[in-house]
Scaffold this active site. Sequence first.
Site, PDB file in Angstrom:
ATOM      1  N   HIS A   1       5.159   2.294  10.540  1.00  0.00           N
ATOM      2  CA  HIS A   1       4.059   3.224  10.246  1.00  0.00           C
ATOM      3  C   HIS A   1       4.598   4.525   9.640  1.00  0.00           C
ATOM      4  O   HIS A   1       3.953   5.109   8.765  1.00  0.00           O
ATOM      5  CB  HIS A   1       3.242   3.507  11.506  1.00  0.00           C
TER       6      HIS A   1
ATOM      7  N   LEU B   1      -7.297  14.873  -7.679  1.00  0.00           N
ATOM      8  CA  LEU B   1      -7.654  13.638  -6.969  1.00  0.00           C
ATOM      9  C   LEU B   1      -8.529  13.927  -5.755  1.00  0.00           C
ATOM     10  O   LEU B   1      -8.264  14.861  -4.994  1.00  0.00           O
ATOM     11  CB  LEU B   1      -6.353  12.959  -6.488  1.00  0.00           C
TER      12      LEU B   1
ATOM     13  N   ASP C   1      -1.445  -2.304   4.407  1.00  0.00           N
ATOM     14  CA  ASP C   1      -1.089  -3.317   5.409  1.00  0.00           C
ATOM     15  C   ASP C   1       0.371  -3.748   5.293  1.00  0.00           C
ATOM     16  O   ASP C   1       0.940  -3.729   4.202  1.00  0.00           O
ATOM     17  CB  ASP C   1      -2.013  -4.530   5.219  1.00  0.00           C
TER      18      ASP C   1
ATOM     19  N   TRP D   1       7.165  -5.058   8.029  1.00  0.00           N
ATOM     20  CA  TRP D   1       8.264  -4.350   7.357  1.00  0.00           C
ATOM     21  C   TRP D   1       9.297  -3.919   8.401  1.00  0.00           C
ATOM     22  O   TRP D   1      10.502  -4.077   8.214  1.00  0.00           O
ATOM     23  CB  TRP D   1       7.704  -3.136   6.623  1.00  0.00           C
TER      24      TRP D   1
HETATM   25  C1  FPP Z   1      -1.529  -1.896   8.976  1.00  0.00           C
HETATM   26  O1  FPP Z   1      -0.248  -2.475   9.077  1.00  0.00           O
HETATM   27  C2  FPP Z   1      -1.384  -0.471   9.068  1.00  0.00           C
HETATM   28  C3  FPP Z   1      -2.022   0.320   9.970  1.00  0.00           C
HETATM   29  C4  FPP Z   1      -2.962  -0.200  10.974  1.00  0.00           C
HETATM   30  C5  FPP Z   1      -1.764   1.756  10.024  1.00  0.00           C
HETATM   31  C6  FPP Z   1      -1.640   2.377   8.683  1.00  0.00           C
HETATM   32  C7  FPP Z   1      -1.197   3.743   8.883  1.00  0.00           C
HETATM   33  C8  FPP Z   1      -0.355   4.398   8.065  1.00  0.00           C
HETATM   34  C9  FPP Z   1       0.176   3.844   6.799  1.00  0.00           C
HETATM   35  C10 FPP Z   1      -0.002   5.780   8.392  1.00  0.00           C
HETATM   36  C11 FPP Z   1      -1.138   6.611   7.970  1.00  0.00           C
HETATM   37  C12 FPP Z   1      -0.822   7.983   8.050  1.00  0.00           C
HETATM   38  C13 FPP Z   1      -1.495   8.907   7.414  1.00  0.00           C
HETATM   39  C14 FPP Z   1      -0.964  10.247   7.450  1.00  0.00           C
HETATM   40  C15 FPP Z   1      -2.742   8.647   6.661  1.00  0.00           C
HETATM   41  P1  FPP Z   1       0.057  -3.394  10.316  1.00  0.00           P
HETATM   42  O2  FPP Z   1       0.574  -2.544  11.411  1.00  0.00           O
HETATM   43  O3  FPP Z   1      -1.161  -4.187  10.672  1.00  0.00           O
HETATM   44  O4  FPP Z   1       1.176  -4.309   9.760  1.00  0.00           O
HETATM   45  P2  FPP Z   1       1.426  -5.834  10.159  1.00  0.00           P
HETATM   46  O5  FPP Z   1       0.194  -6.585   9.699  1.00  0.00           O
HETATM   47  O6  FPP Z   1       2.639  -6.177   9.366  1.00  0.00           O
HETATM   48  O7  FPP Z   1       1.637  -5.888  11.627  1.00  0.00           O
END
Ligand code: FPP
Length: 238
Positions: A40, A133, A23, A28
Amino acid sequence: MSLFGRKKATDRILPEHIAIIMDGNGRWAKKRSLPRSAGHVAGAKTFKTIARYCNKIGIKYLTVYAFSTENWKRPAEEVEGIMNLLRDYLKDAENFKHENIKVKFIGDLSPLADDIKELIRKDEEGSADATGLKLNIAVNYGGRDELVHAVKRIISEGTPPEQVTEKLISDHLYTAGMPDPDFIIRPSGEYRTSNFLLWQSAYAEYRFSDILWPDFTPAQLERAIDDYSRRNRRFGGI
Ligand code: FPP
Protein backbone atom coordinates in the site's frame (compact mmCIF):
# COMPACT_ATOMS: atom_id res chain seq x y z
CA MET A 1 -2.13 22.92 -26.70
CA SER A 2 -5.10 20.81 -25.65
CA LEU A 3 -5.53 17.52 -27.49
CA PHE A 4 -9.21 17.13 -26.59
CA GLY A 5 -11.33 16.25 -29.54
CA ARG A 6 -8.51 16.52 -32.10
CA LYS A 7 -9.11 14.08 -34.88
CA LYS A 8 -6.02 14.13 -37.14
CA ALA A 9 -4.65 10.63 -37.65
CA THR A 10 -1.37 11.63 -36.04
CA ASP A 11 -3.02 13.04 -32.92
CA ARG A 12 -4.41 11.08 -30.09
CA ILE A 13 -7.55 11.94 -28.21
CA LEU A 14 -7.07 12.34 -24.50
CA PRO A 15 -9.82 11.04 -22.27
CA GLU A 16 -11.30 13.93 -20.32
CA HIS A 17 -11.93 11.81 -17.23
CA ILE A 18 -9.77 8.81 -16.32
CA ALA A 19 -10.70 6.56 -13.40
CA ILE A 20 -8.37 3.97 -11.91
CA ILE A 21 -8.92 0.95 -9.67
CA MET A 22 -5.58 0.87 -7.84
CA ASP A 23 -5.38 -2.90 -7.44
CA GLY A 24 -2.58 -5.36 -6.78
CA ASN A 25 -0.74 -3.78 -3.85
CA GLY A 26 -1.01 -6.93 -1.74
CA ARG A 27 0.31 -9.21 -4.49
CA TRP A 28 3.13 -6.79 -5.25
CA ALA A 29 4.23 -7.01 -1.60
CA LYS A 30 3.81 -10.80 -1.47
CA LYS A 31 6.04 -11.26 -4.51
CA ARG A 32 8.75 -9.46 -2.56
CA SER A 33 8.05 -11.25 0.75
CA LEU A 34 7.01 -7.93 2.25
CA PRO A 35 3.98 -7.22 4.45
CA ARG A 36 0.85 -6.08 2.59
CA SER A 37 1.27 -2.65 4.14
CA ALA A 38 4.48 -2.20 2.10
CA GLY A 39 2.38 -2.76 -1.02
CA HIS A 40 0.00 0.00 0.00
CA VAL A 41 2.93 2.35 0.71
CA ALA A 42 4.27 1.65 -2.79
CA GLY A 43 0.75 2.03 -4.20
CA ALA A 44 0.36 5.43 -2.56
CA LYS A 45 3.62 6.56 -4.22
CA THR A 46 2.37 5.38 -7.60
CA PHE A 47 -0.89 7.23 -6.99
CA LYS A 48 0.99 10.52 -6.51
CA THR A 49 3.20 9.93 -9.56
CA ILE A 50 0.23 9.15 -11.79
CA ALA A 51 -1.86 12.07 -10.50
CA ARG A 52 1.03 14.47 -11.15
CA TYR A 53 1.52 12.99 -14.59
CA CYS A 54 -2.18 13.36 -15.46
CA ASN A 55 -1.96 17.00 -14.40
CA LYS A 56 1.14 17.49 -16.53
CA ILE A 57 -0.37 16.11 -19.72
CA GLY A 58 -3.65 17.99 -19.32
CA ILE A 59 -6.11 15.33 -18.18
CA LYS A 60 -9.04 17.21 -16.67
CA TYR A 61 -10.38 14.64 -14.18
CA LEU A 62 -8.80 11.67 -12.44
CA THR A 63 -10.78 9.51 -10.02
CA VAL A 64 -8.93 6.86 -8.00
CA TYR A 65 -10.40 4.09 -5.89
CA ALA A 66 -8.46 4.24 -2.61
CA PHE A 67 -10.80 2.43 -0.21
CA SER A 68 -14.12 0.74 -0.90
CA THR A 69 -17.15 0.26 1.33
CA GLU A 70 -16.14 -3.44 1.35
CA ASN A 71 -12.51 -2.84 2.38
CA TRP A 72 -13.51 -2.55 6.07
CA LYS A 73 -13.65 -6.38 6.04
CA ARG A 74 -9.85 -6.51 5.85
CA PRO A 75 -7.80 -7.10 9.00
CA ALA A 76 -7.92 -4.05 11.30
CA GLU A 77 -4.17 -3.61 10.98
CA GLU A 78 -4.39 -3.32 7.19
CA VAL A 79 -7.32 -0.88 7.36
CA GLU A 80 -5.38 1.24 9.86
CA GLY A 81 -2.34 1.15 7.56
CA ILE A 82 -4.36 2.50 4.62
CA MET A 83 -5.94 5.18 6.85
CA ASN A 84 -2.46 6.20 8.01
CA LEU A 85 -1.33 6.52 4.40
CA LEU A 86 -4.29 8.76 3.82
CA ARG A 87 -3.30 10.84 6.88
CA ASP A 88 0.30 11.08 5.64
CA TYR A 89 -0.85 12.16 2.23
CA LEU A 90 -3.20 14.76 3.69
CA LYS A 91 -0.53 16.15 6.03
CA ASP A 92 2.14 16.20 3.36
CA ALA A 93 3.40 19.76 2.99
CA GLU A 94 4.13 18.99 -0.67
CA ASN A 95 0.48 18.33 -1.20
CA PHE A 96 -1.18 18.76 -4.54
CA LYS A 97 -2.69 22.13 -3.74
CA HIS A 98 0.74 23.62 -4.51
CA GLU A 99 0.57 22.04 -7.93
CA ASN A 100 -2.73 23.51 -9.04
CA ILE A 101 -4.54 20.17 -8.50
CA LYS A 102 -8.05 20.41 -7.09
CA VAL A 103 -8.76 17.59 -4.68
CA LYS A 104 -12.14 16.16 -3.78
CA PHE A 105 -12.93 13.10 -1.70
CA ILE A 106 -15.89 11.03 -2.83
CA GLY A 107 -17.65 8.39 -0.78
CA ASP A 108 -19.42 8.22 2.56
CA LEU A 109 -16.85 9.96 4.72
CA SER A 110 -18.99 9.84 7.90
CA PRO A 111 -17.31 6.75 9.47
CA LEU A 112 -13.78 8.13 9.02
CA ALA A 113 -11.80 9.30 12.05
CA ASP A 114 -12.47 12.94 12.98
CA ASP A 115 -8.88 14.04 12.35
CA ILE A 116 -9.00 12.57 8.83
CA LYS A 117 -12.31 14.31 8.12
CA GLU A 118 -10.80 17.61 9.27
CA LEU A 119 -7.68 17.09 7.11
CA ILE A 120 -9.91 16.29 4.13
CA ARG A 121 -11.91 19.45 4.72
CA LYS A 122 -8.71 21.52 4.80
CA ASP A 123 -7.29 19.80 1.73
CA GLU A 124 -10.47 20.38 -0.28
CA GLU A 125 -10.73 23.97 0.90
CA GLY A 126 -7.06 24.67 0.30
CA SER A 127 -7.19 23.42 -3.28
CA ALA A 128 -10.66 24.75 -4.15
CA ASP A 129 -9.33 27.44 -6.51
CA ALA A 130 -6.91 25.17 -8.37
CA THR A 131 -7.52 25.16 -12.09
CA GLY A 132 -5.49 22.10 -13.12
CA LEU A 133 -6.38 18.43 -12.71
CA LYS A 134 -9.51 17.68 -10.71
CA LEU A 135 -8.53 14.74 -8.57
CA ASN A 136 -11.25 12.67 -6.92
CA ILE A 137 -10.10 10.25 -4.23
CA ALA A 138 -12.74 7.62 -3.50
CA VAL A 139 -12.70 6.62 0.16
CA ASN A 140 -15.35 4.41 1.74
CA TYR A 141 -16.84 4.52 -1.72
CA GLY A 142 -19.24 1.99 -3.22
CA GLY A 143 -21.29 2.52 -6.36
CA ARG A 144 -24.39 0.95 -4.87
CA ASP A 145 -23.96 2.83 -1.62
CA GLU A 146 -23.64 6.06 -3.61
CA LEU A 147 -26.94 5.33 -5.39
CA VAL A 148 -28.67 4.56 -2.08
CA HIS A 149 -27.50 7.91 -0.71
CA ALA A 150 -28.66 9.68 -3.87
CA VAL A 151 -32.13 8.07 -3.74
CA LYS A 152 -32.51 8.92 -0.06
CA ARG A 153 -31.66 12.56 -0.75
CA ILE A 154 -33.99 12.75 -3.72
CA ILE A 155 -36.86 11.36 -1.62
CA SER A 156 -36.06 13.58 1.36
CA GLU A 157 -36.18 16.61 -0.94
CA GLY A 158 -39.80 15.67 -1.73
CA THR A 159 -39.20 15.13 -5.46
CA PRO A 160 -42.32 13.84 -7.24
CA PRO A 161 -41.66 10.63 -9.29
CA GLU A 162 -42.26 12.33 -12.64
CA GLN A 163 -39.39 14.70 -11.90
CA VAL A 164 -36.88 11.89 -11.40
CA THR A 165 -34.60 11.97 -14.43
CA GLU A 166 -31.16 10.60 -15.26
CA LYS A 167 -29.77 14.09 -14.81
CA LEU A 168 -31.39 14.43 -11.39
CA ILE A 169 -29.78 11.17 -10.29
CA SER A 170 -26.38 12.23 -11.68
CA ASP A 171 -26.74 15.53 -9.83
CA HIS A 172 -27.17 13.67 -6.54
CA LEU A 173 -24.06 11.52 -6.88
CA TYR A 174 -20.71 12.38 -5.30
CA THR A 175 -19.51 13.27 -8.80
CA ALA A 176 -22.31 15.81 -9.40
CA GLY A 177 -21.32 18.38 -11.98
CA MET A 178 -18.45 16.32 -13.40
CA PRO A 179 -18.33 14.53 -16.73
CA ASP A 180 -18.65 10.74 -16.54
CA PRO A 181 -15.36 8.83 -16.78
CA ASP A 182 -14.43 8.10 -20.39
CA PHE A 183 -11.77 5.59 -19.53
CA ILE A 184 -11.47 3.22 -16.56
CA ILE A 185 -8.19 1.44 -15.97
CA ARG A 186 -7.84 -1.64 -13.81
CA PRO A 187 -4.39 -3.11 -13.47
CA SER A 188 -3.51 -6.35 -11.59
CA GLY A 189 -5.14 -8.94 -13.83
CA GLU A 190 -8.63 -8.77 -12.32
CA TYR A 191 -11.52 -8.38 -14.76
CA ARG A 192 -14.13 -6.85 -12.50
CA THR A 193 -15.55 -3.39 -11.94
CA SER A 194 -15.89 -3.91 -8.17
CA ASN A 195 -18.71 -1.47 -7.46
CA PHE A 196 -16.69 1.47 -8.85
CA LEU A 197 -18.63 4.35 -10.45
CA LEU A 198 -21.55 2.06 -11.34
CA TRP A 199 -23.83 4.77 -12.70
CA GLN A 200 -21.11 6.96 -14.17
CA SER A 201 -19.41 4.11 -16.07
CA ALA A 202 -22.38 3.41 -18.36
CA TYR A 203 -20.42 4.30 -21.51
CA ALA A 204 -16.85 4.16 -20.22
CA GLU A 205 -14.11 2.34 -22.09
CA TYR A 206 -12.24 -0.15 -19.91
CA ARG A 207 -8.64 -1.25 -19.98
CA PHE A 208 -7.45 -4.20 -17.96
CA SER A 209 -3.81 -5.20 -17.63
CA ASP A 210 -1.64 -7.57 -15.60
CA ILE A 211 0.59 -4.90 -14.09
CA LEU A 212 0.31 -4.61 -10.32
CA TRP A 213 -0.58 -1.07 -9.25
CA PRO A 214 2.75 -0.23 -7.54
CA ASP A 215 4.50 -1.08 -10.85
CA PHE A 216 2.22 1.14 -12.91
CA THR A 217 4.21 3.98 -14.50
CA PRO A 218 3.50 7.07 -16.60
CA ALA A 219 4.74 5.04 -19.61
CA GLN A 220 1.99 2.48 -18.96
CA LEU A 221 -0.55 5.26 -18.68
CA GLU A 222 0.68 6.58 -22.03
CA ARG A 223 0.18 3.14 -23.57
CA ALA A 224 -3.31 2.95 -22.10
CA ILE A 225 -4.18 6.39 -23.49
CA ASP A 226 -2.91 5.36 -26.94
CA ASP A 227 -5.21 2.34 -26.73
CA TYR A 228 -8.14 4.58 -25.73
CA SER A 229 -7.34 6.96 -28.52
CA ARG A 230 -7.76 4.19 -31.11
CA ARG A 231 -11.21 3.18 -29.88
CA ASN A 232 -14.31 4.32 -31.70
CA ARG A 233 -16.89 5.44 -29.18
CA ARG A 234 -20.43 5.44 -30.52
CA PHE A 235 -22.56 5.88 -27.34
CA GLY A 236 -25.19 3.52 -28.69
CA GLY A 237 -25.28 5.17 -32.12
CA ILE A 238 -23.70 3.85 -35.30
C1 FPP B 1 -6.15 -2.80 -3.65
O1 FPP B 1 -5.04 -3.67 -3.67
C2 FPP B 1 -5.76 -1.59 -3.00
C3 FPP B 1 -6.38 -1.05 -1.92
C4 FPP B 1 -7.56 -1.65 -1.28
C5 FPP B 1 -5.87 0.16 -1.28
C6 FPP B 1 -5.40 1.18 -2.26
C7 FPP B 1 -4.75 2.23 -1.50
C8 FPP B 1 -3.67 2.91 -1.92
C9 FPP B 1 -3.04 2.74 -3.25
C10 FPP B 1 -3.12 3.95 -1.05
C11 FPP B 1 -3.99 5.13 -1.21
C12 FPP B 1 -3.44 6.26 -0.57
C13 FPP B 1 -3.80 7.48 -0.85
C14 FPP B 1 -3.04 8.55 -0.25
C15 FPP B 1 -4.93 7.82 -1.75
P1 FPP B 1 -5.14 -5.02 -2.87
O2 FPP B 1 -4.66 -4.77 -1.49
O3 FPP B 1 -6.53 -5.57 -2.96
O4 FPP B 1 -4.13 -5.91 -3.64
P2 FPP B 1 -4.25 -7.49 -3.85
O5 FPP B 1 -5.50 -7.70 -4.67
O6 FPP B 1 -3.00 -7.80 -4.61
O7 FPP B 1 -4.31 -8.12 -2.51
